[in-house]
Every structure is written in C-alpha cells, then in structure tokens.
Design a protein around this motif. Sequence first.
Motif, PDB file in Angstrom:
ATOM      1  N   LYS A  34       0.829  -1.213   0.000  1.00 11.34           N
ATOM      2  CA  LYS A  34       0.000   0.000   0.000  1.00 11.34           C
ATOM      3  C   LYS A  34       0.859   1.257   0.000  1.00 11.34           C
ATOM      4  O   LYS A  34       0.676   2.150  -0.828  1.00 11.34           O
ATOM      5  N   SER A  35       1.803   1.307   0.942  1.00 11.81           N
ATOM      6  CA  SER A  35       2.659   2.499   1.023  1.00 11.81           C
ATOM      7  C   SER A  35       3.500   2.642  -0.236  1.00 11.81           C
ATOM      8  O   SER A  35       3.679   3.739  -0.754  1.00 11.81           O
ATOM      9  N   THR A  36       3.991   1.528  -0.703  1.00  6.96           N
ATOM     10  CA  THR A  36       4.819   1.566  -1.908  1.00  6.96           C
ATOM     11  C   THR A  36       4.040   2.155  -3.073  1.00  6.96           C
ATOM     12  O   THR A  36       4.550   3.007  -3.811  1.00  6.96           O
ATOM     13  N   PHE A  95       2.165  11.772   6.048  1.00  8.32           N
ATOM     14  CA  PHE A  95       2.803  10.512   6.407  1.00  8.32           C
ATOM     15  C   PHE A  95       2.149   9.874   7.625  1.00  8.32           C
ATOM     16  O   PHE A  95       1.355  10.493   8.332  1.00  8.32           O
ATOM     17  N   GLN A  96       2.533   8.627   7.859  1.00  5.83           N
ATOM     18  CA  GLN A  96       1.941   7.852   8.943  1.00  5.83           C
ATOM     19  C   GLN A  96       2.225   8.490  10.302  1.00  5.83           C
ATOM     20  O   GLN A  96       1.330   8.661  11.113  1.00  5.83           O
ATOM     21  N   ARG A  97       3.500   8.844  10.517  1.00  3.03           N
ATOM     22  CA  ARG A  97       3.843   9.548  11.753  1.00  3.03           C
ATOM     23  C   ARG A  97       3.855  11.029  11.442  1.00  3.03           C
ATOM     24  O   ARG A  97       4.483  11.433  10.484  1.00  3.03           O
ATOM     25  N   MET A 132      -2.358  10.211   1.537  1.00  2.00           N
ATOM     26  CA  MET A 132      -2.257  10.062   2.994  1.00  2.00           C
ATOM     27  C   MET A 132      -1.957   8.612   3.316  1.00  2.00           C
ATOM     28  O   MET A 132      -2.699   7.712   2.955  1.00  2.00           O
ATOM     29  N   ASP A 133      -0.840   8.404   4.005  1.00  2.00           N
ATOM     30  CA  ASP A 133      -0.437   7.038   4.344  1.00  2.00           C
ATOM     31  C   ASP A 133      -0.770   6.748   5.806  1.00  2.00           C
ATOM     32  O   ASP A 133      -0.051   7.162   6.697  1.00  2.00           O
ATOM     33  N   GLU A 134      -1.862   6.055   6.015  1.00  2.00           N
ATOM     34  CA  GLU A 134      -2.327   5.752   7.379  1.00  2.00           C
ATOM     35  C   GLU A 134      -2.219   6.981   8.279  1.00  2.00           C
ATOM     36  O   GLU A 134      -1.538   6.942   9.313  1.00  2.00           O
ATOM     37  N   PRO A 135      -2.902   8.069   7.903  1.00  2.00           N
ATOM     38  CA  PRO A 135      -2.665   9.339   8.600  1.00  2.00           C
ATOM     39  C   PRO A 135      -3.124   9.321  10.055  1.00  2.00           C
ATOM     40  O   PRO A 135      -2.734  10.186  10.822  1.00  2.00           O
TER      41      PRO A 135
HETATM   42 MG   LIG Z   1       2.604   1.088   5.019  1.00  2.00          MG
END
Ligand SMILES: [Mg+2]
Lengths: 294, 297
Positions: free
Chosen positions: B89-91, B137-139, B217-220
Amino acid sequence: MSPAQPSAPQRLQPRGPSWNRRAWNAGVLSACWLAAATVVLPLALIVWHLLAKGLPAMNLAFFLHMPKPVGEPGGGMANAIVGTLILVALGAAIAVPIGVGAGVWLSEYGRGRFASMVRYTADVLAGVPSIVVGVVAYGLVVVPMGRFSALAGGVALGILMLPTIVRSTEEVVRLVPRSYREAALALGAPRWRTIQQVVIPAASAGIVTATVLALARAAGETAPLLFTALGNRFWSLQLDQPMASLPVFIFDYARAPYEDWNRQAWTGALVLIMLVTLLSAVLRITLRRLPGRS
Amino acid sequence: MTLETPSIRTILPEGRRGETAPEARAGAGATTSAGAAAPAAHAPGAVEPRLVTRDFNLWYGTHQALKQVSLEVPDHSVTAIIGPSGCGKSTLLRSFNRMNDLIPGVRVRGSVRVSGLEVYAPSTDVVELRRRIGMVFQRPNPFPKSIFDNVAFGLRLLGLGNRTELEARVEDSLRHAALWDEVRDRLGKSALALSGGQQQRLCIARALAVEPEVLLMDEPASALDPTATARIEELVLDLKERYTIVMVTHNMQQAARVSDRTAFMLVGELIELGETRQLFTRPRQKLTEDYITGRFG
Ligand SMILES: [Mg+2]
Ligand SMILES: Nc1ncnc2c1ncn2[C@@H]1O[C@H](COP(=O)(O)OP(=O)(O)O)[C@@H](O)[C@H]1O
C-alpha cells in the motif's frame, strides 16, 4: 530439584540479593563513582588553583590596560585578550564554513573513495600535534608573507578546529530524522533546499556544540601561535602584523624571572578560561533562543 | 548551486531484462489489461481521471513489491487502499509522487499519470511533480520550526515572500485543516509542542498550503488516539470537496466511513477496486471477501 515432587511450584522467597552480590554491587558502584569523581577532580583543581593564584592580580586594569615594561608594576593584557578573540574569530571564519560544508557533504552525499579519503584525512588531522600545525601554517603563510602575522595565527587555529567540526557535523547531520527530509521533499523542495532549510537547522544545536568545543580548544593553543601570530607587546589590530594572544602571554610571563609577571600569568590563565566558558555559554543561549526550538 | 539528486534520474522506467517483455506504450488510454481491476478505457475526448496507473510494477532490488497495478482515481473523491501489512500500500502511494526514488535500488515499469502528466517520463521534473501532489505521512512529521513556518514552508518554496499574503494563506490552510482555532494565538511557537493529532493536522495544512491537485495520505491516523482519528476522518470528508484524496489505511471501518472507492491489495497486486459500499457488501473477488470477513490478514 528432586524428581519426587515434579509439579510443586517453588515459592520465590521474598528475600533480597545475597550478601555476596550486595557486596559486589557496592564495590563496583563505588569504583564507578570514584572514577567519575576523578574526572571532575582535575578540572576542580585547575579552577581552584587558578582562582587562588589569579584572582589577586585581577582588576579592571588587567582588562583595559596594556602590558607595562619590566619593573613597572601594574598594567594589563588588553591587547592579548582582544588578540585572542581576533585570532579565534579568524580561525572560526576559516574552519566553520569549510568544516560545516564538508561535514554536511560527507553526511548527505559522502559515499565512495573520495569521501572515505576526506574522512580519513580529517581523522589524521585531528591527531596531528598542534605544534606541527603551527609549522604548516608557518610554511603556508609566514614564509610567503615574509613576516609573522595574525592571519598566520588564524590559519593555524582554523586548521586545528577543522577536523572536529567536520566529523561532528557529519555525525549530527546524520542524526536528523529521515522524516524531516521526506516531508520537505514531498512538498517539492529540491534536495539542496531541503538540506539548507530543514536538515542544517535541525542539526544546528549539534553543529554549534561541536564548534564551541573546537573554538575552546583552539583558544588555549600556544604552540601553533609561537611561530605564526608570534605575539606583540603593543596594541595592534592589523591582521598582517604580529598579534598578541593570551596563551603566548601566559607562556612568556610564566617563564619570566619576575614575580610580578608570574602573577599576571595566573590571572591571564584565569581570564582565558573565563573567556572560553563565556563564549560557549553565549553560543548555547543564542541557540536556545532560535525560533522553533522549545 | 542546483544539486538535484542523481539517484532520481537513474531509476527512470526501463525494461527488465529477462522478465516479461515490456510492451511499447504509446500514450495513455490504449491499454488492454485484463482482470477485475482493469480500468475502463477512455473514449477519445473524455476527461482522463486525475490519477491513472497502468500495469505498474516496482522492485526493491530483486523483490517485486508491486505487480501490474492498474487503477484510476477520479477527481474530488476519496479512494482508500486497504490490505494486510506489507502488501504494498505504502509503496503504491509513494509511487504516485516518486518518493520511492529516494530508496536506492528501486526500479519501476509501467505508467503512472497524474493530471495527464506521465510521472515516470524522463522529462518529468520530480520537484514540480511533488509540488502538485501533497503527502501526509503515517507519523506526524512537522519540521522543528514554528507552526507558521511549517505551513509557510511550501509557499516560500514557490517564492512567496510577501508577509501579508503569506499570513493569509497560512490562515487559510490552517482553517481548511481544522486547526486554526487551536493555534491562532501561538503561530510563532514550535510545532513540536502540539499534540500528535494537532501535529498531523498541521502536516495536512502544510500540504494544503500549496494547493496540491492530489493529496496522498499514508495511514494518517494510525499513530493517533480515537478522538484525534475522528477529527482527521471528518477533515478528509471535508477536503474531498476541493481535493482528490488517496488514503492508505489498515482499518477497514475507516475506509468504509470516509472513502467513495476502495482498493484492496494483496502481496503487491491490486485485487479489486470498486465503490466502497459495493466492495464491502458485495465483493466481486473471493480474496476480497475473505479479507473483509476477517478470514485472513
Ligand atoms: Mg505502510
Ligand atoms: N525500502 C524498502 N526496501 C526493500 N523492501 C521494501 C522497502 N519498503 C518496503 N519494502 C517491501 O515491500 C513490500 C511492501 O511494503 P509496503 O508498501 O510498506 O507495505 P504496506 O504499506 O502495505 O504495509 C513489503 O514486502 C516490504 O518488505
């Protein structure tokens, strides 16, 4: 455990560690404490000694007046105090831009043969005795110019500061979280702007600390100044002329057969330490005031 | 001193020797991919969706992380990407704005188009591309700068120096990110002093400030508590009016709550992409059904 009672869970006794272990613990702990105290001891001794010997001759005149000829009492080291500040500033003006630039480059782009060579050179340079650095500056600046000068002294101090600044900058820039770079790049920042506006500011505390360490070390160097800036009993702010400095004054005054001068040498040493402490305090406080740091 | 990264230029799309022969591709639209996720071909003259990928593949060294991914993201919609951890997913998300370029050894094949721009074409300016695509980003990763300087960062990159205009746009962005009321009287304070949820909304404001065409948005919300998560979800629903959003989430309820369309991925492949309601209630693929009913993952 005996096989006769295989399933009986053994109750843990609520008793502390054995006497033996406690003894070891106490022994090792006190050894560590002693080691730590030994680290503090020399500095405490130095400061105590300097205060005892240097304070009596310290007065306003020491900071504001020029040295007096032999035999005349009083006088100060105004020219040496200013000279040291100028020499250290010259050294920093040379070493900080080059050192920070090289450190950032090593950290951000430094792969391959050339980078390893730069790292190795910096490490070797850090181990070169300061008197050798003085000889190098003598060959580089004094010989071509045909005379001793503040400039030559600045170059010598700059070379001394360089390796610390390069390697520490590289380390602290490497510690800047990847997420900052990603955030900047994702916003469409070119790499050089990311480095300039995000990476370097984020590493600035570490860079300043490294610079302060380098400055403090350089400020007290005597050997490389002996045949570069030489020393000067008169007031001079000219960079192409010999310049007075505290370490050289201390060196001369401490060796002199005059009690008056010996006393002033102690005061000079005290002032030098105060100067370095003040410098690092000012830099650190300014840094803490930078916007964005809480 | 323009030190553009060399690595970005060195991993432009290239055929992979010994693999399935790369098809020559002439422009967009002319694709013949099969499978459930195959996007509809576009009639000439029809408006191309905001974001389109065709047979997109990505390798980390020898490890293939994305396999023949083809999908479309229409304008002003929220597309959720779901799937088990490590499915790519992130990729995939980072392929849209070429953030994977930063990782050594990454190679790609296939096409990604954003607003008609061929993302992996040699002529594409990555910096320009990233200005048009915002990323969260996620973090939360605010800069260690003031709140104001964080939001103004992208604007200053664009050369906006006028203080009044900067202030107006910063306020605008913070309002859109539903953060203005909480920070209006401390814009000069460090962004790092904010709570995690506030930091993430600040990152959203920072991305919105330059008015991107697409927001990734990556797992925001995955690093946030439930209240902060709810605020982010509300915000996403609001932002849909103006932006095109692609959001990775490992949380299926979240996907169901905020997205219009959902893509389900599994080990590098796009298994199914459809209307969120349809995908969750009547999945076309057996694998999708297994995943959403919790049989694996
Ligand atoms: Mg990921
Ligand atoms: N920088 C990297 N280098 C090598 N492999 C990677 C890298 N990032 C991710 N991968 C691999 O690619 C696959 C997909 O990862 P990722 O896109 O992060 O998955 P997800 O976001 O769905 O959890 C995983 O197998 C992961 O191990």
